[in-house]
Design a protein around this motif. Structure first.
Motif, PDB file in Angstrom:
ATOM      1  N   SER A  55     -22.168  11.367 -38.769  1.00 17.85           N
ATOM      2  CA  SER A  55     -21.547  10.044 -38.809  1.00 17.85           C
ATOM      3  C   SER A  55     -22.664   9.014 -38.694  1.00 17.85           C
ATOM      4  O   SER A  55     -23.839   9.365 -38.615  1.00 17.85           O
ATOM      5  CB  SER A  55     -20.556   9.880 -37.640  1.00 17.85           C
ATOM      6  OG  SER A  55     -21.261   9.736 -36.418  1.00 17.85           O
ATOM      7  N   ASP A  56     -22.279   7.765 -38.630  1.00 17.40           N
ATOM      8  CA  ASP A  56     -23.265   6.703 -38.418  1.00 17.40           C
ATOM      9  C   ASP A  56     -23.918   6.800 -37.041  1.00 17.40           C
ATOM     10  O   ASP A  56     -24.915   6.136 -36.785  1.00 17.40           O
ATOM     11  CB  ASP A  56     -22.607   5.327 -38.551  1.00 17.40           C
ATOM     12  CG  ASP A  56     -22.235   4.979 -39.978  1.00 17.40           C
ATOM     13  OD1 ASP A  56     -22.733   5.647 -40.912  1.00 17.40           O
ATOM     14  OD2 ASP A  56     -21.435   4.040 -40.156  1.00 17.40           O
ATOM     15  N   TYR A  57     -23.382   7.627 -36.165  1.00 11.27           N
ATOM     16  CA  TYR A  57     -23.836   7.673 -34.779  1.00 11.27           C
ATOM     17  C   TYR A  57     -24.648   8.916 -34.437  1.00 11.27           C
ATOM     18  O   TYR A  57     -25.230   9.002 -33.362  1.00 11.27           O
ATOM     19  CB  TYR A  57     -22.626   7.562 -33.838  1.00 11.27           C
ATOM     20  CG  TYR A  57     -21.700   6.466 -34.288  1.00 11.27           C
ATOM     21  CD1 TYR A  57     -22.090   5.139 -34.215  1.00 11.27           C
ATOM     22  CD2 TYR A  57     -20.465   6.760 -34.850  1.00 11.27           C
ATOM     23  CE1 TYR A  57     -21.265   4.121 -34.674  1.00 11.27           C
ATOM     24  CE2 TYR A  57     -19.631   5.742 -35.301  1.00 11.27           C
ATOM     25  CZ  TYR A  57     -20.037   4.429 -35.211  1.00 11.27           C
ATOM     26  OH  TYR A  57     -19.228   3.435 -35.676  1.00 11.27           O
ATOM     27  N   ARG A  89     -18.361   6.869 -31.990  1.00 13.94           N
ATOM     28  CA  ARG A  89     -18.942   5.543 -31.728  1.00 13.94           C
ATOM     29  C   ARG A  89     -19.128   5.378 -30.222  1.00 13.94           C
ATOM     30  O   ARG A  89     -18.154   5.414 -29.468  1.00 13.94           O
ATOM     31  CB  ARG A  89     -18.031   4.445 -32.279  1.00 13.94           C
ATOM     32  CG  ARG A  89     -18.598   3.049 -32.136  1.00 13.94           C
ATOM     33  CD  ARG A  89     -17.756   2.037 -32.892  1.00 13.94           C
ATOM     34  NE  ARG A  89     -16.379   2.018 -32.465  1.00 13.94           N
ATOM     35  CZ  ARG A  89     -15.898   1.201 -31.516  1.00 13.94           C
ATOM     36  NH1 ARG A  89     -16.676   0.347 -30.921  1.00 13.94           N
ATOM     37  NH2 ARG A  89     -14.617   1.248 -31.194  1.00 13.94           N
ATOM     38  N   ILE A 103     -13.071   8.341 -37.039  1.00 20.35           N
ATOM     39  CA  ILE A 103     -14.506   8.203 -37.275  1.00 20.35           C
ATOM     40  C   ILE A 103     -14.821   8.742 -38.682  1.00 20.35           C
ATOM     41  O   ILE A 103     -14.594   9.923 -38.951  1.00 20.35           O
ATOM     42  CB  ILE A 103     -15.317   9.000 -36.228  1.00 20.35           C
ATOM     43  CG1 ILE A 103     -14.891   8.652 -34.799  1.00 20.35           C
ATOM     44  CG2 ILE A 103     -16.815   8.820 -36.456  1.00 20.35           C
ATOM     45  CD1 ILE A 103     -15.154   7.261 -34.369  1.00 20.35           C
TER      46      ILE A 103
END
Length: 130
Positions: A55-57, A89, A103
């Protein structure tokens, strides 16, 4: 492939957490990704294969398992715990609770191993420079 990740408690994750987070039963109960059979086929994995979620995280490797109940076509589910926490997140928007639902992720087959708890925790230290 793109999916939406949701996390939450399961009976097995909760019970294994009470027994100890450093035992294999906890890894087997929390370091997993519930997928429908068509999702397994689309990603090209079988039950028990390693999948990498990103993910972006962050990213994490977990085992693919067959969902016990049919899930929406674009959704996968990882039980709450440190594996799921690698990709959710982290900010809380002043609620004191991170976002555990909806997510956006990518999911792919991998030969990387699923890390046990001490090894997974060591990756947190490297990322956050503790």
């Amino acid at each position: 492939m793109n999916f939406i990740l949701n996390t939450g408690r399961t009976v097995w994750q909760g019970a294994s957490m009470e027994l100890g987070k450093d035992i294999q039963y906890y890894v087997d109960s929390a370091a997993i990704c519930y997928m429908n059979e068509d999702q397994l086929n689309a990603v090209g994995v079988k039950v028990g294969d390693s999948v990498k979620i990103a993910s972006d995280y962050g990213s994490v490797v977990v085992k693919a398992v067959l969902a016990k109940e049919e899930q929406p076509e674009d959704m996968v589910y990882v039980p709450m715990g440190p594996w799921a926490n690698k990709v959710i997140r982290p900010t809380t928007d002043s609620t004191a609770t991170p976002s555990f639902k909806n997510i956006p992720i990518t999911l792919e087959a991998t030969d990387e191993p699923v890390l046990d708890m001490p090894s997974l925790m060591a990756t947190y230290n490297k990322v956050h420079n503790f």
